[in-house]
Design an enzyme around this catalytic site. Structure first.
Site: not given
Length: 543
Positions: A139, A221
């Site tokens: 994102g 991540s």
């Protein structure tokens, strides 16, 4: 009069020479054309950082052609060069399925997005400073202020951030794409972007004062997945000397290893996702799919059933499972750091879980083992259920990191370091949440609007020094990056039998040995919990 004039002239010459030494006054030639950078920092934001005026940034340098049209779902293609000099003062477009450079919604992006950004405080293109290349989490994109490399570049390394394809643009797999590739690969376009960025840096970074033979890949991540995929990919052979995977590497026996960002899909799962997307878009051929507007693809690929877009085990870019790599040793045997934050991967500050929900989760996650987990992590009431939800998640992350380090130590020759981050940034209510360490790693508290306290600046100086040291020497303890008033505690690597991790806690008073109390190699899980989780892990088929 003549003497005064001469002295003024000498002073002026020295000042001009000093200013000209900064690389933003130089034109640099890259593979595709000439570029010129700009000052990265100013006194308004960064006067507390000595030498801030020396940092140059180059924004939005393309490292490959557009990924739109016929290039959609192809390996990154060479781009045309440009004439003249590109003044690299503006961040490039973000890739679809990410966000725009300004943090706006997904509606603002461009498939011509394979670009990168470079920060350095080098005064000469001949300095050969070690290089850190950053892969962002899901994102995000390489232009986020959280990833501003100016503060970290002051520790005598070159910092690079870049964009890569994610979502269906990066991970779509189809039989037609497999055939188009010559039966080599499909489903790994994002990984191929990552390799292409590494190759561009290897080929061009010397012109920016960097050393192409000392590149460390770092990410968080989903970005840590990029890091570890790179470690496992033969396509990155010879391109990296170290790796840091923040919030990303777990024991392959852990169920979460297939669910979180660091996971990957087998080819069957990836092909199923591709077929489902084609059906939703009402297209039947690859040619039709390439003509669908990106906005439409993003709209449909965001459905819940598509949250599993990730790299594909294709036998080429990603040739073997994590477990297979751990058994034989990684494709790129380089020193590696990994770890977790306190409030992530199932743990969260302020958790409120009912007893019924807690037991239901234990049953769905652990099956026949649920009873044993309930005995060790009981839930007599909601308060206890909430507490043990967090405790179990934290123990699982910690033990998963330890185990991975143990396995690594048995098959790899390079050291493996693990950490546990538990500092909650001020001005927020999520605790030591996912991504909370990033601004400290980058030493760029100036880029985030939080009510920072003196201790936060101390932590940023300390944490960024461990990372910079590792980039310089492949050892977080060596490199001379720390410029604070304390002593960096020694961070020991994992061994084949260790059950400890490095506790990245806030600075504390110096102890009698001259080391800051609170930075220590500690075991932070109970022996019975370690035994239970390891027994459960060993009952499972590894990822």
């Amino acid at each position: 009069m003549k003497i005064s004039t001469l002295r003024f002239g000498l002073v002026q010459a020295v000042l001009v020479a000093a200013v000209n030494a900064y690389l933003y006054n130089s034109t640099i030639q890259t593979k595709y054309g000439a570029v010129k950078g700009i000052p990265a920092l100013n006194a308004t934001c960064c006067s507390y950082l000595p030498g801030y005026e020396s940092v140059t940034v180059w924004k939005g340098i393309s490292f490959a052609a557009t990924t739109a049209g016929e290039n959609r779902w192809k390996p990154p293609q060479p781009r045309r060069g440009w004439n003249g000099t590109l003044v690299a003062d503006t961040f490039g477009s973000a890739c679809p399925a990410g966000t725009s450079p300004t943090g706006a919604t997904d509606d603002v992006y461009d498939e011509d997005c394979l670009n990168l950004n470079i920060w350095t405080s080098a005064n000469s293109t001949a300095e050969k400073r070690p290089v850190m290349i950053w892969s962002y989490p899901a994102g995000a994109n390489g232009a986020w202020s959280m990833f501003d490399g100016g503060g970290l570049a002051l520790k005598d390394i070159v910092v690079v951030t870049y964009n890569y394809r994610t979502g269906p643009y990066g991970w779509l797999a189809m039989p037609e794409l497999w055939e188009e590739s010559g039966n080599i690969t499909t489903g790994n376009y994002g990984l191929l972007d990552q390799i292409a960025a590494l190759k561009w840096v290897h080929e061009n970074i010397a012109a920016f004062g960097g050393d192409p033979n000392r590149i460390t890949t770092v990410g968080q991540s989903a970005g840590s997945a990029a890091v570890y995929h790179t470690v496992n990919s033969p396509l990155a052979k010879g391109l990296i000397v170290g790796a840091i995977a923040e919030s990303g590497i777990r024991d392959p026996h852990d169920p979460a290893a297939t669910q979180l960002a660091e996971g990957y899909n087998n080819m069957t799962t990836s092909l199923k996702l591709g077929a489902e997307l084609k059906s939703l878009l009402n297209v039947t051929t690859l040619e039709e799919l390439r003509q669908v507007p990106a906005q439409t693809i993003s709209k449909y690929s965001g459905f819940t059933s598509f949250q599993n877009w990730r790299a594909t085990l294709d036998g080429y870019a990603l040739p073997e499972t994590y477990w297979e790599e751990l058994q034989k040793g990684p494709a790129n045997d380089v020193p590696l750091i990994t770890g977790n934050t306190k409030d992530e991967s199932g743990a969260a500050y302020g958790t409120n879980v009912t007893v019924a929900d807690y037991i239901s989760t234990l049953n769905s996650t652990y099956g026949s083992w649920a009873r044993r987990f309930l005995e060790e992590y009981p839930a007599a009431n909601s308060t206890q259920a909430s507490m043990n939800t967090n405790l179990l998640a934290r123990d699982t992350s910690l033990i998963g990191s330890w185990n991975f380090g143990n396995y690594w130590a048995k098959s790899a020759s390079s050291p493996f370091y693990t950490y546990y981050w538990d500092h909650a940034p001020p001005g927020q209510d999520q605790g030591a949440h996912h991504m909370s360490e990033i601004t400290y790693v980058f030493n760029n508290l100036y880029g985030t609007d939080l009510p920072w306290e003196p201790v936060d600046y101390e932590i940023a100086e300390t944490l960024s020094s461990y990372w910079a040291n590792f980039v310089k020497t492949s050892n977080p303890n060596k490199g001379g990056s720390y410029r604070g008033n304390r002593t960096l505690a020694y961070w020991a690597p994992s061994t084949s039998s260790s059950a400890t991790t490095f506790h990245l806690a806030p600075p504390a008073p110096i102890n009698k040995n001259g080391l800051p109390v609170g930075y220590a190699q500690v075991q932070v899980a109970k022996e019975n919990h370690i035994t239970l989780l390891n027994d459960f892990f060993q009952s499972r088929v590894p990822l």
